[in-house]
Design a protein around this motif. Sequence first.
Motif, PDB file in Angstrom:
ATOM      1  N   ASP A   4       0.963  -1.094  -0.404  1.00 34.11           N
ATOM      2  CA  ASP A   4       0.038  -0.348  -0.097  1.00 34.11           C
ATOM      3  C   ASP A   4       0.941   1.240  -0.166  1.00 34.11           C
ATOM      4  N   LYS A   5       0.754   2.028  -0.973  1.00 35.14           N
ATOM      5  CA  LYS A   5       0.537   3.110  -0.792  1.00 35.14           C
ATOM      6  C   LYS A   5       0.828   4.282   0.436  1.00 35.14           C
ATOM      7  N   VAL A   6       1.652   5.101   1.299  1.00 38.95           N
ATOM      8  CA  VAL A   6       1.366   6.032   1.972  1.00 38.95           C
ATOM      9  C   VAL A   6       1.463   7.078   1.405  1.00 38.95           C
ATOM     10  N   VAL A   7       0.528   7.689   1.197  1.00 43.35           N
ATOM     11  CA  VAL A   7       0.872   9.241   0.483  1.00 43.35           C
ATOM     12  C   VAL A   7       0.638  10.059   1.433  1.00 43.35           C
ATOM     13  N   HIS A   8       1.573  11.457   0.578  1.00 47.94           N
ATOM     14  CA  HIS A   8       1.513  13.143   1.533  1.00 47.94           C
ATOM     15  C   HIS A   8       0.367  13.392   1.456  1.00 47.94           C
ATOM     16  N   PHE A   9      -0.868  14.209   2.212  1.00 47.51           N
ATOM     17  CA  PHE A   9      -1.990  13.939   1.926  1.00 47.51           C
ATOM     18  C   PHE A   9      -1.978  15.975   1.253  1.00 47.51           C
ATOM     19  N   ASP A  10      -0.789  16.684   1.336  1.00 44.95           N
ATOM     20  CA  ASP A  10      -1.384  18.062   0.916  1.00 44.95           C
ATOM     21  C   ASP A  10      -0.798  17.844  -0.708  1.00 44.95           C
ATOM     22  N   SER A  11       1.046  16.853  -1.136  1.00 41.82           N
ATOM     23  CA  SER A  11       1.459  17.153  -1.750  1.00 41.82           C
ATOM     24  C   SER A  11       0.838  16.231  -3.067  1.00 41.82           C
ATOM     25  N   GLY A  12       1.221  15.009  -2.267  1.00 44.97           N
ATOM     26  CA  GLY A  12       0.585  13.586  -3.364  1.00 44.97           C
ATOM     27  C   GLY A  12       1.091  13.187  -3.829  1.00 44.97           C
ATOM     28  N   GLU A  13       2.651  13.060  -2.301  1.00 46.62           N
ATOM     29  CA  GLU A  13       4.120  12.612  -2.537  1.00 46.62           C
ATOM     30  C   GLU A  13       3.852  11.074  -1.647  1.00 46.62           C
ATOM     31  N   VAL A  14       4.109  10.026  -3.155  1.00 46.53           N
ATOM     32  CA  VAL A  14       4.307   8.581  -1.756  1.00 46.53           C
ATOM     33  C   VAL A  14       5.310   8.609  -1.215  1.00 46.53           C
TER      34      VAL A  14
ATOM     35  N   LEU B 285     -16.969  23.412   6.292  1.00 44.25           N
ATOM     36  CA  LEU B 285     -16.051  22.487   5.225  1.00 44.25           C
ATOM     37  C   LEU B 285     -15.029  23.732   4.970  1.00 44.25           C
ATOM     38  N   VAL B 286     -13.642  23.675   5.180  1.00 40.43           N
ATOM     39  CA  VAL B 286     -12.885  24.282   4.279  1.00 40.43           C
ATOM     40  C   VAL B 286     -12.431  22.677   3.230  1.00 40.43           C
ATOM     41  N   LYS B 287     -12.864  22.623   2.162  1.00 39.37           N
ATOM     42  CA  LYS B 287     -12.046  22.241   0.580  1.00 39.37           C
ATOM     43  C   LYS B 287     -10.607  22.340  -0.122  1.00 39.37           C
ATOM     44  N   LYS B 288      -9.911  21.413   0.340  1.00 38.12           N
ATOM     45  CA  LYS B 288      -8.683  21.326  -0.380  1.00 38.12           C
ATOM     46  C   LYS B 288      -8.181  21.015  -1.725  1.00 38.12           C
ATOM     47  N   GLU B 289      -7.371  21.022  -2.332  1.00 37.43           N
ATOM     48  CA  GLU B 289      -7.385  19.947  -3.321  1.00 37.43           C
ATOM     49  C   GLU B 289      -6.955  18.912  -3.419  1.00 37.43           C
ATOM     50  N   ARG B 290      -6.478  18.107  -2.205  1.00 38.84           N
ATOM     51  CA  ARG B 290      -6.027  16.502  -1.931  1.00 38.84           C
ATOM     52  C   ARG B 290      -6.685  16.328  -0.105  1.00 38.84           C
ATOM     53  N   CYS B 291      -6.685  17.609   0.591  1.00 37.86           N
ATOM     54  CA  CYS B 291      -7.287  17.122   1.882  1.00 37.86           C
ATOM     55  C   CYS B 291      -8.277  18.320   2.339  1.00 37.86           C
ATOM     56  N   ASP B 292      -9.595  17.795   3.456  1.00 36.95           N
ATOM     57  CA  ASP B 292     -10.288  18.874   3.846  1.00 36.95           C
ATOM     58  C   ASP B 292     -10.125  19.343   5.235  1.00 36.95           C
ATOM     59  N   TYR B 293     -10.642  20.181   5.951  1.00 36.76           N
ATOM     60  CA  TYR B 293     -10.727  20.784   7.443  1.00 36.76           C
ATOM     61  C   TYR B 293     -11.789  20.976   7.376  1.00 36.76           C
TER      62      TYR B 293
END
Length: 477
Positions: free
Chosen positions: A19-29, A363-371
């Motif tokens: 399973d790939k563990v991905v950075h929630f903001d940058s998408g980096e694996v 709800l605050v939506k970002k490109e790869r995560c939410d708050y």
Amino acid sequence: MLHIPISRWGEPYKSLDADKVVHFDSGEVLAEVSRANAGIVERDMRHAKRARDVLREIPIADLLKMVKKAADFYTDAELPLGDGTQTPDQFVRMQSATTGLPEHMCRFNMKKNHFVLNEMERILDSLTRGLDLTILTRGFGVEARGVPVSYQAQSPVLGMVLPSNSPGVHTLWLPIIPLQIGLVLKPGPQEPWTPYRMTQAFIQARIPKQAIAIYPGLGDIGAAVLAHCPRSLIFGGTATVEQYKGNPRVQAHGPGFSKILLGDDKVDDWKKYLDIMVDSVLVNSGRGCINCSGIWVSRHAREIAEALAERMGPVAPLPPEDPKSALAAFTVPGQADAVNTDIDNALKETGVHDLTTKFGARLVKKERCDYLRPTVILCDSPETAMAKKEYMFPFTTVVQCPQEKMLESIGPTLVCSAITEDKKFQRALVDAIHIDRLNLGPIPTIQLNWLQPHEGSIVDFLFRARAVQLDKGMVKI
């Protein structure tokens, strides 16, 4: 990119599936983590007894010294991680990048784990009620007061089905190795970092690697751990707790529904306790089961709710590396949307008021995560469904309820901070069996005393006291 293997009693094993563990903001694996399967867990559990055997070869006094050394390795050392290494700063960045917790909160949790390891001798002395720990190794002995006692381990290992929401839960399994019980760890999908780093810290401190196994994977792995470990801990929602209720093999940790109760004798002075209320809700981004999800008062409910909203409503998302960041990101797609929708639906009920709407969208939506921004809900009565809600972000209800009806209305409560000097009310609080941890006085719900059990004693869960008779002179302690 790191590849992190399964740890089968200390021996690395790279599976074909990962399973790939991905950075929630940058998408980096950040890493690929080998995925176990249920058959591996079942097969490897044949060696579970060896984990306890190798630990019982080491006196508990020596294990306590080892875990104290492990505390420093954990917080300060560059440790092996899969086919690479990890510094403390890299650990913090990786944990923040996958759990969504701000980096300063990750560092705080590291310090908390260090404290528990460093103070383990005092903690075990308290949890065992001052028992001579050699009795746990031998299984029987005579206390200093001359009473023969016997304690029987109920499992050679403790299975742990761990969550991803808050690294603070790892403090619950840190005392297990010094008790000479092995560990079978199923990490949370977004938080594999602490189990691996702590294991390496233990190994560097000369604790046998055969005492710990780590099985990353999906839900089938958690089910396999629970099925094949005679004693296990699992973390989950209300449905999980209900599923294992009454099962002596499983200790289920779910929502805390922790609360602050202001007695009639103190509620008029509520402004004195506003900081305690804010901290109880907001610290650690509200992710812990000990964070306050309900404040119960007999009067001044709207004033208190408005004051809390003024303090927490303006809090907005900041970058995870910002030391002022107070909110954790939701890194699982759709999770924040589901919570937000559930709150909006519950707000349709009569007598329920959101006092934080004027500070902006929840709800605050970002490109790869939410708050989800802090939310304070006023409930006109304890009968509203919202009064029993809890969520994994800074959320609290302020519930108006007569003092004499509070205890019959609050429901199951992990931590209750009762601000009152009313002796009759205090006695009722002490007798309330649906309150797990009771704080009498102005104490934040998030303030823990490590010398007391968290949610049921782990020692009582792992060891059964039984009757024993010893021939004279058989045991000398």
